[in-house]
Design a protein around this motif. Structure first.
Motif, short mmCIF file in Angstrom:
data_model
loop_
_atom_site.label_atom_id
_atom_site.label_comp_id
_atom_site.label_asym_id
_atom_site.label_seq_id
_atom_site.Cartn_x
_atom_site.Cartn_y
_atom_site.Cartn_z
N THR A 136 0.92 -1.27 0.04
CA THR A 136 -0.10 -0.04 0.07
C THR A 136 0.91 1.32 -0.05
O THR A 136 2.00 1.38 0.86
N VAL A 137 0.51 2.11 -0.72
CA VAL A 137 1.35 3.45 -0.94
C VAL A 137 1.01 4.10 0.16
O VAL A 137 0.04 4.18 1.14
N GLU A 138 2.49 4.85 0.78
CA GLU A 138 2.28 5.86 2.13
C GLU A 138 2.95 7.08 1.78
O GLU A 138 3.48 7.19 0.77
N VAL A 140 -5.39 1.40 -9.55
CA VAL A 140 -6.15 2.73 -10.14
C VAL A 140 -6.01 3.18 -11.49
O VAL A 140 -6.72 3.62 -12.18
N TYR A 141 -4.61 2.91 -11.88
CA TYR A 141 -4.20 3.54 -13.32
C TYR A 141 -3.91 2.45 -14.10
O TYR A 141 -3.18 2.53 -15.22
N ARG A 198 -0.69 12.50 -8.40
CA ARG A 198 -1.54 11.55 -8.80
C ARG A 198 -1.61 10.48 -7.90
O ARG A 198 -2.60 9.65 -7.64
N VAL A 199 -0.56 10.12 -7.42
CA VAL A 199 -0.39 8.73 -6.48
C VAL A 199 -0.58 9.26 -5.10
O VAL A 199 0.02 10.16 -4.50
N ARG A 200 -1.66 8.62 -4.44
CA ARG A 200 -2.14 9.09 -3.06
C ARG A 200 -1.78 7.87 -1.99
O ARG A 200 -1.84 6.76 -2.23
N PHE A 219 -3.39 0.81 -3.65
CA PHE A 219 -2.71 -0.36 -3.71
C PHE A 219 -1.76 -0.25 -5.01
O PHE A 219 -2.00 -0.15 -6.05
N ALA A 220 -0.51 -0.88 -4.60
CA ALA A 220 0.39 -0.85 -5.68
C ALA A 220 0.92 -2.28 -5.71
O ALA A 220 1.24 -2.95 -5.12
#
Length: 348
Positions: free
Chosen positions: A56-58, A211-212, A247-249, A253-254
């Motif tokens: 998960t992005v942080e 999401v992208y 754009r990335v928050r 999920f990555a």
């Protein structure tokens, strides 16, 4: 008499014929009882060495904005989603503590000055001056701390991602606000220990954010944690993304993809893989000289309808791709005449 002899001769011939026919039928039956399996020859191919991990992005950094002492909130100057800069005022608290600390500090200053004046004319002691100096310094620290806990400022630039209080609330030690630095962001992944020698700080990696879709972002290994977790046999790797366009928050999920080049591996169809019940071990039946052997294998990456093998089967081997549940190690088998199986496609 001659007729009787002829009849006996014909009966013996018939019995002999039946006996021979019975032996042939038994032999044919034994051949028919041998299990017929389908096999496929497998070869070593050049396979991309890619490892993919999810996380998960942080935010690159996270700050919890709170007070060191309980106080009442007068104003909150920002809201969730607000961009903030380092040093910006965020929360204003009741200033009653400041007035109390200011009065105490002024009294300590008067006492200290008197003690110093008395000492200069021989009417006091150095011990008294030292004691009052220590009390004054403590009062100054308390005053400065009260000032810091009356107007809370942002320690870094970022975005407010959480607001846990409203004006009028009494602080209880939990964060009033949470600020995250979003330029850059980071992804922390747990990587298998076998990859430890291949990952270096500064290494470029591909990152996909769900999401992208299939869009690929370029990340950089920022930190490789030096310790291996003995419970999971993994270690943590922190990967940063520039994220200049925001754009990335945080919370997305990555998938982080490490590319280690390519290697020659034996590639087998997934139909050849047998999982042993009650364990995570994988096996393949290899056909040779009319018999099959039960070979334990180590799987690599899945490649469509095939797998790369790290070990367990040599290039050029014939592997069984049917009826494995009916086989045993060392069992004699036959080869099905019509296999209709094509060789494994080369991995691109």
């Amino acid at each position: 008499m001659n007729s009787i002899k002829q009849i006996l001769s014909m009966a013996c011939a018939s019995l002999l014929l039946v006996s021979c026919s019975g032996k042939e039928d038994t032999a044919t039956q034994k051949v028919d009882e041998k299990l017929l399996v389908k096999i496929q020859k497998v070869y070593e191919q050049e396979v991309p060495q890619v490892a993919e991990y999810t996380a998960t992005v942080e935010g690159f950094k996270t700050n919890n904005i709170s007070t060191s002492t309980p106080n009442r909130i007068k104003k909150i100057l920002v809201d969730v989603g607000s961009p903030v800069r380092a040093g910006q005022a965020l929360v204003i608290l009741d200033d009653v503590n400041i007035e109390q600390q200011k009065i105490r500090l002024a009294n300590q200053k008067v006492n200290l000055d008197r003690a110093k004046e008395l000492l200069s004319i021989g009417g006091g002691t150095q011990q008294t001056v030292d004691q009052l100096q220590a009390e004054y310094d403590a009062a100054m620290r308390a005053y400065n701390n009260a000032k810091e806990n009356t107007v809370l400022t942002a320690p870094m630039s970022g975005v407010v991602t959480a607001k846990n209080n409203d004006p009028g609330d009494y602080t209880s030690g939990s964060p009033i606000l949470v600020i995250e630095q979003m330029q850059p962001v980071k992804v922390v992944v747990n990587v298998n220990e076998s990859d430890f020698p291949r990952i270096k700080k500064g290494q470029k990696v591909d990152v996909k954010v769900d999401v992208y879709g299939d869009e690929v972002f370029t990340g950089t290994v920022y930190l490789v944690h030096p310790a291996i977790d003995p419970a999971t046999r993994t270690f943590q790797v922190e990967v940063t993304l520039p994220n200049g366009d925001n754009r990335v928050r945080s919370g997305m999920f990555a998938r982080v993809i490490f590319n280690y080049g390519s290697a020659n591996r034996v590639v087998v169809p997934d139909m050849a893989i047998v999982k042993q019940t009650g364990s995570g071990n994988r096996y393949i039946y290899v056909y040779k000289d009319g018999k099959v052997s039960f070979n334990q294998v180590e799987l690599g990456n899945r490649l469509g309808n095939s797998y790369e093998l790290i070990s367990g089967v040599e290039s050029g081997s014939d592997v069984v791709i049917s009826d494995q549940s009916r086989l045993n190690d060392g069992m004699e088998v036959g080869i099905a005449k019509e296999q209709n199986v094509q060789a494994t496609d080369s991995v691109k």
